[in-house]
Design a protein around this motif. Structure first.
Motif, PDB file in Angstrom:
ATOM      1  N   GLU A  54       8.983  -0.352  -1.993  1.00 17.28           N
ATOM      2  CA  GLU A  54       9.852  -0.846  -1.221  1.00 17.28           C
ATOM      3  C   GLU A  54       9.155  -1.040   0.843  1.00 17.28           C
ATOM      4  O   GLU A  54       9.835  -1.307   1.281  1.00 17.28           O
ATOM      5  N   ARG A  55       8.158  -0.994   0.860  1.00 17.80           N
ATOM      6  CA  ARG A  55       7.565  -1.107   1.889  1.00 17.80           C
ATOM      7  C   ARG A  55       7.289  -2.834   1.656  1.00 17.80           C
ATOM      8  O   ARG A  55       7.125  -3.840   1.129  1.00 17.80           O
ATOM      9  N   PRO A  56       7.785  -3.736   3.248  1.00 23.08           N
ATOM     10  CA  PRO A  56       8.103  -4.902   3.302  1.00 23.08           C
ATOM     11  C   PRO A  56       6.644  -5.667   2.588  1.00 23.08           C
ATOM     12  O   PRO A  56       5.139  -5.115   2.720  1.00 23.08           O
ATOM     13  N   ALA A  57       6.824  -6.691   2.178  1.00 24.58           N
ATOM     14  CA  ALA A  57       5.547  -7.589   1.119  1.00 24.58           C
ATOM     15  C   ALA A  57       4.043  -7.519   2.012  1.00 24.58           C
ATOM     16  O   ALA A  57       3.374  -8.131   1.940  1.00 24.58           O
ATOM     17  N   GLY A  58       5.072  -8.930   3.887  1.00 23.14           N
ATOM     18  CA  GLY A  58       4.627  -8.446   3.913  1.00 23.14           C
ATOM     19  C   GLY A  58       3.379  -8.080   4.730  1.00 23.14           C
ATOM     20  O   GLY A  58       2.270  -8.000   5.393  1.00 23.14           O
ATOM     21  N   GLN A  59       3.993  -7.014   4.696  1.00 21.55           N
ATOM     22  CA  GLN A  59       2.802  -5.350   5.291  1.00 21.55           C
ATOM     23  C   GLN A  59       1.624  -5.425   4.196  1.00 21.55           C
ATOM     24  O   GLN A  59       0.534  -5.224   4.322  1.00 21.55           O
ATOM     25  N   GLY A  60       1.502  -5.727   2.669  1.00 22.82           N
ATOM     26  CA  GLY A  60       0.591  -5.660   1.895  1.00 22.82           C
ATOM     27  C   GLY A  60      -0.035  -3.616   1.410  1.00 22.82           C
ATOM     28  O   GLY A  60       0.818  -3.473   2.151  1.00 22.82           O
ATOM     29  N   PRO A  61      -1.224  -3.844   1.330  1.00 23.48           N
ATOM     30  CA  PRO A  61      -1.161  -2.137   1.139  1.00 23.48           C
ATOM     31  C   PRO A  61      -1.445  -1.619   1.868  1.00 23.48           C
ATOM     32  O   PRO A  61      -2.147  -1.942   3.514  1.00 23.48           O
ATOM     33  N   PRO A  62      -1.523  -0.733   2.361  1.00 18.45           N
ATOM     34  CA  PRO A  62      -1.788   0.651   3.298  1.00 18.45           C
ATOM     35  C   PRO A  62      -3.353   0.405   3.834  1.00 18.45           C
ATOM     36  O   PRO A  62      -4.117   0.215   2.480  1.00 18.45           O
ATOM     37  N   ALA A  63      -3.368   0.072   4.951  1.00 17.00           N
ATOM     38  CA  ALA A  63      -4.434   0.590   5.680  1.00 17.00           C
ATOM     39  C   ALA A  63      -5.546   2.049   4.788  1.00 17.00           C
ATOM     40  O   ALA A  63      -6.595   1.483   4.932  1.00 17.00           O
ATOM     41  N   ASP A  64      -4.884   2.678   4.959  1.00 15.35           N
ATOM     42  CA  ASP A  64      -5.711   3.731   4.827  1.00 15.35           C
ATOM     43  C   ASP A  64      -4.982   3.994   3.521  1.00 15.35           C
ATOM     44  O   ASP A  64      -4.035   5.614   3.675  1.00 15.35           O
ATOM     45  N   PRO A  65      -5.300   3.921   2.428  1.00 15.53           N
ATOM     46  CA  PRO A  65      -4.545   4.096   1.081  1.00 15.53           C
ATOM     47  C   PRO A  65      -4.422   5.868   0.886  1.00 15.53           C
ATOM     48  O   PRO A  65      -3.091   6.324   0.625  1.00 15.53           O
TER      49      PRO A  65
END
Length: 185
Positions: A54-65
């Motif tokens: 559900e994260r917005p597509a523009g955010q991409g993957p989390p910085a620290d997964p």
């Protein structure tokens, strides 16, 4: 047929790579947190994946997964604990079980009674009179039924048993087995 946008394909590929990379970590964290939250680990894992997707597509993957997974699992576990404290099951016989005034139940009951009375009327011999007397709304005793039908009270039980067996066989022949649908064939 139009081909998907190259940016969409890249985004999907990035999400698939993220899911493959984070899969074991999400499963391990969910398995560790689920017992304390009182929920199934698979449900917790599913909630975390949903949160990721559900994260917005523009955010991409989390910085620290790894940190994002731990935070998301704990947040979903807290949410599940809070929800469990607020939700209460209805006691049997409570408002959810009270269907006496339910229009659908009244209609279904009337249809069932009508079908039963029609089937009783098609029975052979003295069976229709006997079962109609037993189904009478004023709930007569065996003595009253025997007097009404002019037979001995001791023969009512065996005759009732034969009549019900006949009714059972007749109704079983009338009830059609449900058709198989979809993949059941």
């Amino acid at each position: 047929m139009t081909l998907p946008d190259p940016a969409l394909r890249a985004s999907d590929a990035a999400r698939r790579a993220t899911v493959r990379a984070l899969g074991p970590l999400v499963r391990a964290e969910a398995t560790a947190e689920a017992p304390a939250a009182g929920i199934d680990a698979a449900d917790l894992e599913q909630a975390v994946w949903l949160r990721l997707l559900e994260r917005p597509a523009g955010q991409g993957p989390p910085a620290d997964p790894a940190r994002w997974v731990r935070t998301a699992v704990r947040a979903e576990a807290r949410h599940a604990r809070r929800r469990a404290r607020r939700e209460y099951a209805y006691a049997p016989g409570g408002p959810a079980d009270d269907v006496t005034g339910c229009p659908e139940r009244i209609a279904v009951g009337a249809d069932e009674r009508r079908a039963l009375r029609a089937a009783v009327g098609r029975l052979p011999g003295r069976c229709p009179r006997l079962l109609a007397a037993m189904l009478a709304p004023h709930d007569p005793t065996y003595r009253e039924i025997a007097g009404e039908l002019g037979m001995s009270q001791g023969s009512l039980g065996p005759m009732r048993s034969r009549c019900l067996g006949c009714l059972r066989r007749m109704l079983a022949a009338e009830v059609v087995a449900p058709e198989l649908r979809g993949k059941e064939r």
